[in-house]
Scaffold this motif. Structure first.
Motif, short mmCIF file in Angstrom:
data_model
loop_
_atom_site.label_atom_id
_atom_site.label_comp_id
_atom_site.label_asym_id
_atom_site.label_seq_id
_atom_site.Cartn_x
_atom_site.Cartn_y
_atom_site.Cartn_z
N LEU A 144 0.82 -1.19 0.00
CA LEU A 144 0.00 0.00 0.00
C LEU A 144 0.86 1.25 0.00
CD1 LEU A 144 -3.10 0.43 0.22
CD2 LEU A 144 -2.77 0.63 2.68
N TYR A 145 0.64 2.11 -0.96
CA TYR A 145 1.26 3.45 -1.06
C TYR A 145 2.76 3.43 -1.37
CZ TYR A 145 -2.99 4.22 1.59
OH TYR A 145 -4.26 4.20 2.04
N ASP A 146 3.31 2.29 -1.72
CA ASP A 146 4.72 2.29 -2.10
C ASP A 146 4.95 3.14 -3.34
OD1 ASP A 146 5.23 0.62 -0.08
OD2 ASP A 146 5.86 -1.09 -1.28
N TYR A 147 4.00 3.12 -4.20
CA TYR A 147 4.18 3.70 -5.51
C TYR A 147 2.81 4.19 -5.97
CZ TYR A 147 5.57 3.89 -10.44
OH TYR A 147 5.84 4.29 -11.72
N ALA A 148 2.59 5.48 -5.89
CA ALA A 148 1.28 6.03 -6.23
C ALA A 148 1.02 5.82 -7.72
CB ALA A 148 1.24 7.51 -5.87
N ARG A 212 -15.14 0.50 -6.57
CA ARG A 212 -14.65 0.36 -7.93
C ARG A 212 -14.37 -1.10 -8.24
NH1 ARG A 212 -8.74 2.28 -9.55
NH2 ARG A 212 -8.45 1.23 -7.59
N ASN A 233 -0.96 -3.94 5.98
CA ASN A 233 -1.52 -2.62 5.75
C ASN A 233 -2.64 -2.71 4.73
OD1 ASN A 233 0.58 0.16 6.37
ND2 ASN A 233 0.97 -1.88 7.14
N GLY A 235 -7.23 -3.24 3.88
CA GLY A 235 -8.40 -4.10 4.05
C GLY A 235 -9.26 -3.80 5.25
N GLN B 37 7.98 8.46 -4.68
CA GLN B 37 6.63 8.97 -4.93
C GLN B 37 6.03 9.35 -3.59
OE1 GLN B 37 4.34 8.99 -7.57
NE2 GLN B 37 5.69 8.26 -9.20
N PRO B 38 5.25 10.39 -3.57
CA PRO B 38 4.56 10.67 -2.32
C PRO B 38 3.55 9.58 -2.01
CG PRO B 38 3.70 12.04 -4.09
CD PRO B 38 4.87 11.28 -4.65
N ARG B 40 0.10 7.93 -0.76
CA ARG B 40 -1.29 8.34 -0.92
C ARG B 40 -1.91 8.57 0.42
NH1 ARG B 40 -3.05 3.49 -3.93
NH2 ARG B 40 -1.83 3.71 -5.81
N GLY B 41 -3.09 9.13 0.42
CA GLY B 41 -3.87 9.29 1.64
C GLY B 41 -4.18 7.94 2.22
N GLY B 42 -4.68 7.95 3.42
CA GLY B 42 -4.90 6.68 4.11
C GLY B 42 -6.17 5.98 3.73
N GLY B 43 -6.79 6.34 2.65
CA GLY B 43 -8.10 5.77 2.32
C GLY B 43 -8.02 4.33 1.86
N GLN B 44 -9.12 3.66 1.90
CA GLN B 44 -9.19 2.27 1.47
C GLN B 44 -9.20 2.15 -0.03
OE1 GLN B 44 -8.85 -0.62 2.98
NE2 GLN B 44 -8.13 0.88 4.44
N ARG B 46 -9.86 4.63 -3.92
CA ARG B 46 -10.19 5.94 -4.47
C ARG B 46 -11.69 6.00 -4.73
NH1 ARG B 46 -5.60 4.02 -7.98
NH2 ARG B 46 -5.48 2.58 -6.25
N LEU B 127 -4.06 11.55 -4.51
CA LEU B 127 -4.52 11.02 -5.79
C LEU B 127 -6.02 11.25 -5.85
CD1 LEU B 127 -3.03 7.53 -6.65
CD2 LEU B 127 -2.89 9.64 -7.96
N LYS B 158 0.91 1.27 9.71
CA LYS B 158 1.88 2.32 9.41
C LYS B 158 1.34 3.42 8.51
CE LYS B 158 6.48 3.13 7.63
NZ LYS B 158 7.76 2.51 7.25
N GLN B 159 0.61 3.03 7.48
CA GLN B 159 0.16 4.04 6.52
C GLN B 159 -1.05 4.83 7.00
OE1 GLN B 159 1.62 5.20 3.96
NE2 GLN B 159 3.26 3.70 3.69
#
Lengths: 269, 256
Positions: A144-148, A212, A233, A235, B37-38, B40-44, B46, B127, B158-159
């Motif tokens: 999760l979030y490693d690479y947007a 989605r 991280n 779910g 890369q920055p 993302r927000g902590g959302g589940q 988009r 995003l 963590k995120q």
């Protein structure tokens, strides 16, 4: 003067090189042999792994390629009870531990630590995390979030983008490491033989997570597999082995929730 | 004369660097690193609903005096000050900290101080639309009050465990200083310890002797994944907290 300096240089180089090699050797000698890994690649046909035998063979093949084929490797997968076939629990397939990552860190001391068999053990959790859940090559699993990456749900894109999130491991298992029993609902892509997707009309109407890509999780008539995260991280919970279901069992369906069909392998000896 | 000297120096430095890299990785390392890369927000996912107001954060800074937070009142005031600085001062903020029973003073359980939930982290726009993540639905899920809840865990990881500015707390494997030791003084169930040993830096008044129980915001370390009760600190000074990967940070929850 010159001689003196080159002597110093030679000494410096040999000293540093020597201690460097020594350090690297020590690192290797102290390391516990790998008895756990995440498959670096999926089999590639979605939830059809060729049953438990096919999945075990995939573990063995990947282990052999990195010189660890001297052990017996089993995939951490459950199968459900079906007419004439009793259920098989993932936790009963993996030996008794302790298990160590490709870099030698302990994942868990034993089955109770791995699964949180007592309330206190469960609250504490085990040592499987993003920095221990390595592939057999020692790679970190992109999470999760490693690479947007806005296309990380698209298999055509994900398969050529190695950094894209792919942290969902097939398990077909409940949090205690046991199979889902006494239900016709699918949690194992038909005991790891199916690459089917749900009827498109059902996708939008049934089950949890109407986000989605349609609903996810077990529902009547929906091919589905339960998954967990090595990075803990996502779910809505951090479960390593039983966070949620998928949107289908085809290779293209798995990335819609951020998996590609990888799974955990444990050495039983 | 100068040039060969600097060449030797450069070579030495690069040798040292590769040596350190090898030592860190161990054999078989060498994995690819994705481009920066920055997060993302902590959302589940988009496309979710508009973010809820922030009702959970990790303090971006400690109070600077180790385990001396000025008691629960001082810690609560720190939560409020940090929240106010980012425009979230309209909530009542409480620090997630327990205190131990002392003569004339009953114990206080951290879990009894934080309202009923659900709690959300700060919202971020990275995003698409601004979004934030739920930390937990309620006290039971947050603390794993049933066995299956405990085995699964909450959505605090963590995120999602961001500070009030939306930043991830540096954890194991991140650039130093690692600050993932979060003061709680609590057992895994969110309640105060009931033995005679110090688990709260003398109820958050000591910056010297004593010890405090901490959890890990990245849920990595000490062979467990506990967010609220992973291990004890080696002391209560700021230096002692820093020596095991802490900075005197703590969790803040909005009770309303």
């Amino acid at each position: 003067m010159t001689k003196n300096r080159s002597q110093v240089a030679a000494f410096t180089v040999s000293f540093l090189l020597g201690s460097c090699l020594l350090l690297a050797q020590q690192n290797a000698a102290q390391r516990n042999p790998m008895t756990f890994f995440v498959t670096s690649v999926p089999i590639g046909d979605g939830g059809n792994l060729g049953g438990l035998a096919g999945a075990d063979a995939h573990c063995q093949k990947l282990a052999t390629a990195v010189g660890a084929g001297n052990r017996t490797w089993h995939a951490y997968l459950s199968t459900q009870d079906r007419p004439g076939k009793p259920a098989i629990n993932a936790r009963d397939r993996i030996g008794t531990g302790p298990w160590y990552s490709q870099k030698g860190e302990m994942i868990a001391r034993d089955l109770a630590h791995l699964h949180g068999d007592t309330h206190e053990l469960a609250r504490l959790g085990n040592n499987l995390n993003k920095l221990t859940g390595f592939t057999e090559k020692g790679e970190t699993v992109p999470g999760l979030y490693d690479y947007a990456d806005p296309r990380d749900n698209d298999w055509e894109y994900v398969k050529t983008t190695p950094f894209s999130n792919r942290h969902e491991m097939l398990t077909g298992t409940q949090p205690d490491g046991r199979a889902f029993t006494g239900t016709d609902l699918d949690y194992t892509c038909d005991n790891w033989t199916s690459n089917k997707d749900p009827d498109p009309q059902q996708v939008q109407t049934q089950g949890q997570g109407q986000g989605r890509g349609g609903a996810l999780g077990a529902a009547p008539g929906r091919p589905n597999a339960q998954i967990g995260f090595p990075d803990r991280n996502g779910g809505g919970n951090g479960s390593w082995n039983s966070s949620h279901g998928t949107r289908g069992c085809s290779q293209a369906a798995l990335p819609r929730t951020h998996g590609v069909g990888m799974f955990y392998c444990f050495a039983i000896n | 004369m100068t040039k060969p000297h600097s060449l030797v120096a450069m070579f030495t430095v690069s040798l040292l660097a590769s040596c350190l890299a090898l030592a860190q990785q161990g054999p078989g390392g060498g994995q690819q690193v994705p481009p920066a890369q920055p997060g993302r927000g902590g959302g589940q996912g988009r496309g979710q609903a508009a973010p809820r107001p922030m009702s959970f954060f990790v303090t971006s800074v400690g109070m600077g005096k180790g385990g001396d937070l000025g008691g629960l009142a001082g810690a609560d005031a720190h939560c409020l000050a940090l929240a106010t600085a980012v425009g979230a001062g309209n909530h009542t903020w409480h620090a997630y900290l327990s205190t131990q029973a002392r003569p004339g003073q009953p114990a206080v359980n951290a879990r009894d101080r934080i309202g009923q939930g659900p709690w959300y982290n700060t919202s971020l726009t990275q995003l698409g639309q601004p979004q934030n993540a739920i930390i937990s639905q309620d006290l039971s899920e947050l603390h794993g009050d049933t066995l299956i809840q405990a085995q699964r865990g909450s959505n605090l990881f963590k995120q999602s465990a961001r500070n009030e500015k939306g930043e991830v707390i540096h954890g194991v494997g991140d650039a130093p200083p690692v600050q993932h030791d979060i003061l709680t003084g609590s057992q895994t169930d969110g309640r105060a310890f009931t033995d005679n040993a110090d688990h709260t830096c003398n109820n958050w008044t000591s910056s010297g002797a004593g010890s405090a129980q901490v959890g890990h915001s990245d849920r990595i370390g000490n062979m467990n994944a506990s967010w609220n009760s992973s291990h004890a600190t080696t002391g209560c000074s700021q230096q002692a907290l820093e020596s095991t990967g802490g900075a005197g940070l703590f969790y803040c929850f909005a009770v309303n």
